[in-house]
Design a protein around this motif. Sequence first.
Motif, short mmCIF file in Angstrom:
data_model
loop_
_atom_site.label_atom_id
_atom_site.label_comp_id
_atom_site.label_asym_id
_atom_site.label_seq_id
_atom_site.Cartn_x
_atom_site.Cartn_y
_atom_site.Cartn_z
N GLU A 247 3.91 11.11 6.88
CA GLU A 247 2.99 9.57 6.82
C GLU A 247 3.47 8.07 7.30
OE1 GLU A 247 3.65 9.42 2.14
OE2 GLU A 247 1.92 12.01 2.44
N ASP A 248 5.00 7.80 7.03
CA ASP A 248 5.19 6.89 8.02
C ASP A 248 4.91 7.03 9.58
OD1 ASP A 248 6.07 6.37 5.52
OD2 ASP A 248 8.27 6.53 5.96
N ASP A 249 4.98 7.72 10.19
CA ASP A 249 4.43 7.95 11.57
C ASP A 249 3.25 7.65 11.73
OD1 ASP A 249 6.49 9.19 12.29
OD2 ASP A 249 6.66 10.85 11.76
N ALA A 250 1.95 8.40 10.58
CA ALA A 250 0.33 7.28 10.61
C ALA A 250 0.65 6.07 10.31
CB ALA A 250 -0.02 8.37 9.74
N ILE A 251 0.91 5.88 9.35
CA ILE A 251 0.78 4.10 9.03
C ILE A 251 1.86 3.82 10.64
CG2 ILE A 251 2.30 2.44 7.82
CD1 ILE A 251 2.66 4.50 5.44
N PHE A 252 2.68 4.32 10.92
CA PHE A 252 3.13 3.23 12.41
C PHE A 252 2.31 3.15 13.83
CE2 PHE A 252 7.55 4.60 11.36
CZ PHE A 252 7.53 3.86 10.02
N ASP A 253 1.42 4.58 13.53
CA ASP A 253 0.95 4.75 15.27
C ASP A 253 -0.38 3.15 14.68
OD1 ASP A 253 2.31 6.81 15.98
OD2 ASP A 253 0.99 8.35 15.53
N ASP B 24 0.70 -0.90 -0.02
CA ASP B 24 0.16 0.07 0.10
C ASP B 24 0.94 0.78 -0.47
OD1 ASP B 24 -2.20 -1.93 0.11
OD2 ASP B 24 -3.17 -1.59 2.17
N ARG B 25 1.95 1.32 0.16
CA ARG B 25 3.47 2.13 0.64
C ARG B 25 3.01 3.00 -0.79
NH1 ARG B 25 4.06 6.46 1.41
NH2 ARG B 25 5.50 7.57 2.58
N LEU B 26 3.56 1.53 -1.66
CA LEU B 26 4.07 2.35 -3.01
C LEU B 26 3.15 2.25 -4.26
CD1 LEU B 26 6.43 -0.84 -3.13
CD2 LEU B 26 6.85 1.87 -2.63
N GLN B 27 1.25 1.82 -3.31
CA GLN B 27 0.47 2.77 -4.67
C GLN B 27 1.15 4.12 -5.73
OE1 GLN B 27 -1.70 0.62 -5.12
NE2 GLN B 27 -1.68 -1.07 -3.54
N ALA B 28 1.29 4.82 -4.70
CA ALA B 28 1.75 6.02 -5.76
C ALA B 28 2.80 5.86 -6.36
CB ALA B 28 2.09 6.81 -4.99
N ALA B 29 3.34 4.61 -6.79
CA ALA B 29 4.73 4.85 -7.93
C ALA B 29 4.06 4.21 -9.23
CB ALA B 29 5.53 3.46 -7.38
N ALA C 161 9.36 1.49 6.24
CA ALA C 161 10.51 2.60 6.00
C ALA C 161 11.09 3.09 4.86
CB ALA C 161 11.57 2.77 7.36
N GLN C 162 11.65 1.62 4.44
CA GLN C 162 12.55 1.53 2.93
C GLN C 162 11.89 1.85 2.07
OE1 GLN C 162 14.33 -2.08 3.05
NE2 GLN C 162 16.66 -0.90 1.96
N ALA C 163 10.52 1.58 1.78
CA ALA C 163 9.42 1.48 0.74
C ALA C 163 9.47 3.32 0.37
CB ALA C 163 8.21 1.33 0.84
N GLY C 164 10.16 3.74 1.10
CA GLY C 164 9.65 5.31 0.77
C GLY C 164 11.12 5.53 -0.06
N ARG C 165 12.26 5.35 0.15
CA ARG C 165 13.11 5.08 -0.92
C ARG C 165 12.80 4.95 -1.58
NH1 ARG C 165 18.45 5.23 0.02
NH2 ARG C 165 19.71 4.56 -2.16
N PHE C 166 12.14 4.32 -2.10
CA PHE C 166 11.75 3.14 -3.68
C PHE C 166 11.14 4.03 -4.03
CE2 PHE C 166 13.77 -0.65 -1.65
CZ PHE C 166 15.28 -0.19 -2.32
N LEU C 167 9.53 4.84 -2.83
CA LEU C 167 8.73 4.98 -3.97
C LEU C 167 9.45 6.94 -4.38
CD1 LEU C 167 5.84 5.71 -4.30
CD2 LEU C 167 6.13 6.98 -1.80
N THR C 168 10.20 7.76 -3.53
CA THR C 168 10.87 8.59 -3.92
C THR C 168 11.74 8.63 -5.26
OG1 THR C 168 11.49 9.61 -1.66
CG2 THR C 168 12.46 10.16 -3.66
N LEU C 169 12.30 7.62 -5.60
CA LEU C 169 13.50 7.07 -6.67
C LEU C 169 12.25 7.17 -8.05
CD1 LEU C 169 15.96 4.93 -5.64
CD2 LEU C 169 16.42 6.99 -5.81
N ALA C 170 10.90 6.03 -7.80
CA ALA C 170 9.82 6.13 -8.84
C ALA C 170 8.94 7.23 -9.14
CB ALA C 170 9.19 5.14 -7.88
#
Length: 296
Positions: free
Chosen positions: A230-236, A133-138, A165-174
């Motif tokens: 957004e990651d903080d919200a997912i963690f919560d 779900d974290r990578l849906q915007a890619a 947390a690491q998925a945010g890296r790949f999303l940014t690259l995408a």
Amino acid sequence: MHSLPTPPRQVMIGDAAAFVGTTPRAIRHWHEVGLLPERERGSDGRRRYGYAEIIRLLWIRRMADAGIALDDVRDAFTDAAPGGVEGEVASVLARLEDSLAAQEAELRRKRAAVQRMRARGDRLGLLDDIVSDRLQAAPEGSLRQDDLDTLLVTERIFGPLGAVAQAGRFLTLALHPELRAESDRVDAAEESLDDTVAVDDPRVARVAAERHAFETTLMRVIEESGQLEEDDAIFDAWEELHPQGDADVAPDRVGSSQGRSAAEIIRSLPSDFSPARLRCSELAVQLGASAAASAP
């Protein structure tokens, strides 16, 4: 500054099974049925496994956990599957429908994984739902198999939250092709530090500086995008759904399992990094630590 631990180039079948979360017997069976090419045995007659084999073992286990028949898992790894990763999934999903009906009473996680595979059309659906779900915007086709391999390993070691947390890296690259191009350039520079390069070669320090500069730029873009919030919200949300000691969460989906720390698991993962490349990574970490210490 302590040196980074040196990972083994290859590990024995017991260590490979421990990292993947299976048994040596299961791995031997996967060899027998053709899911995994037979490994050349060493002088002691034992099989040894490198990083590429560990990645394949992780995907085999994840597909088997999702309820995919072993024959279909084998087809998923054939080079003849049309369309690459998307084609391999399409080729197995047609035969997976009948087995779904027979698995109504199976764990919801298995069904969810299959449904995500159908929706995504690639192996991203085999990762935990909060990771996919974290990578849906890619953008379609922007995620690479290497990205999914890395997320699979991270999820195995640190659980879904670590992979998020690491998925945010790949999303940014995408989302930023210019960053992806620079990432590819730095990756290629690191890969050039092979076994023919001495650890004190000037190229090692130069590439480490390039890695540090790239990671600094990437982190700035991630921070400016609001992904950390957004990651903080997912963690919560995760903590609300999975309180400490939640018995419904499989141990290998939470993080370190079988009483092993993350550091112990990481040390059991083989790596094909040369000494020069390991030294480069160590220097890049030191540059990051120094920059963090000097920040206001």
